[in-house]
Design a protein around this motif. Structure first.
Motif, short mmCIF file in Angstrom:
data_model
loop_
_atom_site.label_atom_id
_atom_site.label_comp_id
_atom_site.label_asym_id
_atom_site.label_seq_id
_atom_site.Cartn_x
_atom_site.Cartn_y
_atom_site.Cartn_z
N MET A 1 0.81 -1.27 0.16
CA MET A 1 0.04 0.16 0.02
C MET A 1 0.92 1.27 0.01
O MET A 1 0.59 2.05 -0.57
CB MET A 1 -0.88 0.03 1.19
CG MET A 1 -2.06 1.03 1.12
SD MET A 1 -3.43 0.69 -0.11
CE MET A 1 -3.39 2.24 -1.21
N LEU B 1 -6.53 7.67 -3.81
CA LEU B 1 -6.02 6.41 -3.24
C LEU B 1 -6.02 6.26 -1.72
O LEU B 1 -6.36 5.43 -1.00
CB LEU B 1 -4.79 5.71 -4.00
CG LEU B 1 -5.04 5.46 -5.45
CD1 LEU B 1 -3.66 5.05 -6.03
CD2 LEU B 1 -6.13 4.23 -5.79
N SER C 1 -8.20 4.32 0.97
CA SER C 1 -7.43 3.74 2.30
C SER C 1 -7.99 4.11 3.46
O SER C 1 -7.67 3.15 4.41
CB SER C 1 -5.84 3.57 1.95
OG SER C 1 -5.37 4.86 2.40
N THR D 1 -7.70 -0.62 -2.29
CA THR D 1 -7.65 0.35 -1.11
C THR D 1 -8.83 0.09 -0.12
O THR D 1 -8.69 0.39 0.86
CB THR D 1 -7.60 1.71 -1.70
OG1 THR D 1 -8.74 1.90 -2.44
CG2 THR D 1 -6.25 2.13 -2.43
N TYR E 1 -7.83 -3.13 1.67
CA TYR E 1 -6.87 -2.67 2.54
C TYR E 1 -7.52 -2.18 3.76
O TYR E 1 -7.13 -2.59 4.95
CB TYR E 1 -5.81 -1.70 1.88
CG TYR E 1 -4.79 -1.18 3.03
CD1 TYR E 1 -3.82 -1.94 3.20
CD2 TYR E 1 -4.95 0.15 3.52
CE1 TYR E 1 -2.74 -1.54 4.21
CE2 TYR E 1 -3.96 0.49 4.48
CZ TYR E 1 -3.07 -0.27 4.83
OH TYR E 1 -1.98 0.14 5.85
#
Length: 378
Positions: free
Chosen positions: A177, A198, A202, A325, A328
Motif C-alpha cells: 500500500m 487512493l 485507504s 484500497t 486494505y
C-alpha cells in the motif's frame, strides 16, 4: 389478445400473438389443455403477463425480462446493464435457437467456452465473473419456469468447469500500500488527484462510485464525519450519473481522523483554485474530486489510472487497482481488533458475508493465530 378454441380431439387450445420476428412476420404460440376451465384461466393469465412467444431467441426474451424487472423496481439501472452484458455474451454463443429449446448440454457447452475466454473482451474471466454469468442465466430460466413458459430450468445442474482459480482478489499489505501511494503521489493522473483518491479510500474504505460522488456538503471537517448517501455509476458506453445506494446499508456516516481531515483540507484548496480560475465555466456540483471545471470524473479512467500506478509500483495483480484500497482498509480494521458488525457498517454492506470476503488473512495474522493457541498446546 389470446384466442381460445376447441380442437377436434375435444381438448382446448389457447393461441396468442406476441409481436413479430426479426423478419417482420407475426409470431404465434399456443398451448393445449384437457378442460375449458384450465384453458380459460391460462388465457387470462397469459394476457395479464404478456409473456414471450417461446420462439424467441435467448437475447430477445431475456431482454424483455430485464425490462420487466427494471420497470417493477426489482433491479436498478446499473444491475440491468450488467444483466444485458452477460445475456449478450450468452446469446452470442447460443445463437438464435428458441429459448424454450435450449438444453442443459447447450448451456454447459457455452459455459465452457466462456471459461476458456470466448468472451466479448477475449479475456479469460475470473471465477467470480463466471459466477455472474451463471447467476444471470439461471435467474432468467428460473423466472421462465416460474411463469410456466418452460417445463424445467436447463441451468439447474450447471456446474463451473474444472480447473478454475477460486482465489479472489486480496488486500495489499502495508508495504504494498505504501508503494502504491508513493507512486501515486508522483503521478499527474486525474489532474493530479489520483494520490489523494487512493489515500482517501485507504483511510475510509469507500467504493469508487462513492468517492466520485462525494460532496463537500457531505463532510463535516469539524466533527470529522463523512455522510455517504449516493454513488456515481457509469454503464458501458454512457455518461456518469448519480444514484442512491442499492441497499439502505450503503447510506451511512463514517468517522474520520485528523490525517484524513488534513488531506481533505488540501483537496479543498486545490478545488478552490480551480474554481477561481474557471470563473463562469465552473460547474457548481460541490464535488470533492472533479476536473478543473467542476465536472464529475470519468470512473473508468479512475480505474485505469489506479491500475497503471499499481503496476508501476510493482505490486501483484492479485491486488485490485482501486478497489484494493477498500480491501486494505477493511483488512486493517480487522487486524486492529474491530468487531465484524462495526466493519460491516462502515463498509456499507447489507450482508456480513460480503464484509468477510474483503478481509485478507496474511502470514502475520496466521502467526498471531498460532501464538493465541500456545496455552492450549499439550
Amino acid at each position: 389478445m389470446a384466442s381460445l378454441y376447441k380442437s377436434s380431439d375435444g381438448r382446448w387450445t389457447v393461441q396468442w400473438s406476441a409481436g413479430r420476428d426479426r423478419h417482420g412476420k407475426t409470431v404465434r404460440d399456443s398451448r393445449t389443455f384437457k378442460s375449458e376451465d384450465l384453458a380459460f384461466h391460462f388465457k387470462v393469465e397469459q394476457e395479464r403477463r404478456g409473456t414471450g412467444t417461446g420462439k424467441e431467441s435467448l437475447i430477445s426474451r431475456a431482454d424483455t425480462w430485464v425490462d420487466h424487472r427494471l420497470g417493477i423496481g426489482k433491479i436498478g439501472e446499473k444491475t440491468a446493464v450488467g444483466y444485458r452484458e452477460r445475456i449478450a455474451a450468452w446469446g452470442r454463443l447460443l445463437g438464435d435457437r428458441p429459448y424454450k429449446k435450449l438444453t442443459s448440454a447447450d448451456i454447459e457447452s457455452a459455459y465452457g467456452r466462456l471459461a476458456a475466454g470466448d468472451t466479448p473482451t477475449g479475456r479469460i474471466p475470473s471465477a467470480r465473473t463466471l459466477n455472474h454469468y451463471k447467476s444471470v442465466i439461471r435467474a432468467f430460466f428460473n423466472a421462465m419456469e416460474k411463469a410456466s413458459e418452460i417445463d424445467r430450468n436447463p441451468t439447474r445442474a450447471l456446474e463451473s468447469p474444472n480447473g478454475l482459480d477460486k482465489r479472489t482478489r486480496r488486500a495489499p499489505s502495508r508495504t504494498e500500500m505504501q508503494s502504491i501511494l508513493d507512486e501515486a503521489e508522483a503521478s499527474r493522473a486525474l489532474f493530479g488527484q489520483i494520490g489523494f483518491i487512493l489515500r482517501l479510500s485507504s483511510h475510509l474504505g469507500l467504493r469508487r462510485g462513492e468517492i466520485a460522488a462525494l460532496r463537500w456538503s457531505d463532510l463535516d471537517l469539524v466533527a470529522m464525519t463523512a455522510s455517504i448517501t449516493r454513488a456515481a455509476t457509469q454503464p458501458t458506453g454512457r455518461e456518469v450519473y448519480f444514484k442512491t445506494p442499492k441497499s439502505t446499508a450503503g447510506i451511512r456516516n463514517i468517522s474520520m481522523l485528523e490525517p484524513t481531515v488534513q488531506l481533505l483540507h488540501q483537496q479543498r484548496k486545490r478545488v478552490a483554485a480551480w474554481r477561481l480560475k474557471a470563473g463562469r465555466s465552473w460547474a457548481d456540483n460541490d464535488l470533492v474530486f472533479c476536473d478543473p471545471f467542476g465536472q464529475v470524473l470519468d470512473l473508468e479512467e479512475m480505474s485505469r489510472s489506479a491500475g497503471r500506478i499499481r503496476d508501476a509500483a510493482q505490486v501483484s495483480r492479485e491486488v485490485s487497482p482501486l478497489h484494493g484500497t477498500r480491501h486494505y482498509n477493511l483488512t486493517q480494521l480487522h487486524k486492529a481488533g474491530v468487531d465484524s458488525v462495526t466493519i460491516k457498517t462502515r463498509a456499507g454492506h447489507a450482508d456480513i458475508r460480503s464484509t468477510v470476503g474483503y478481509i485478507t488473512v496474511d502470514d502475520e495474522e496466521d502467526r498471531k493465530a498460532a501464538e493465541a493457541a500456545r496455552g492450549a498446546l499439550l
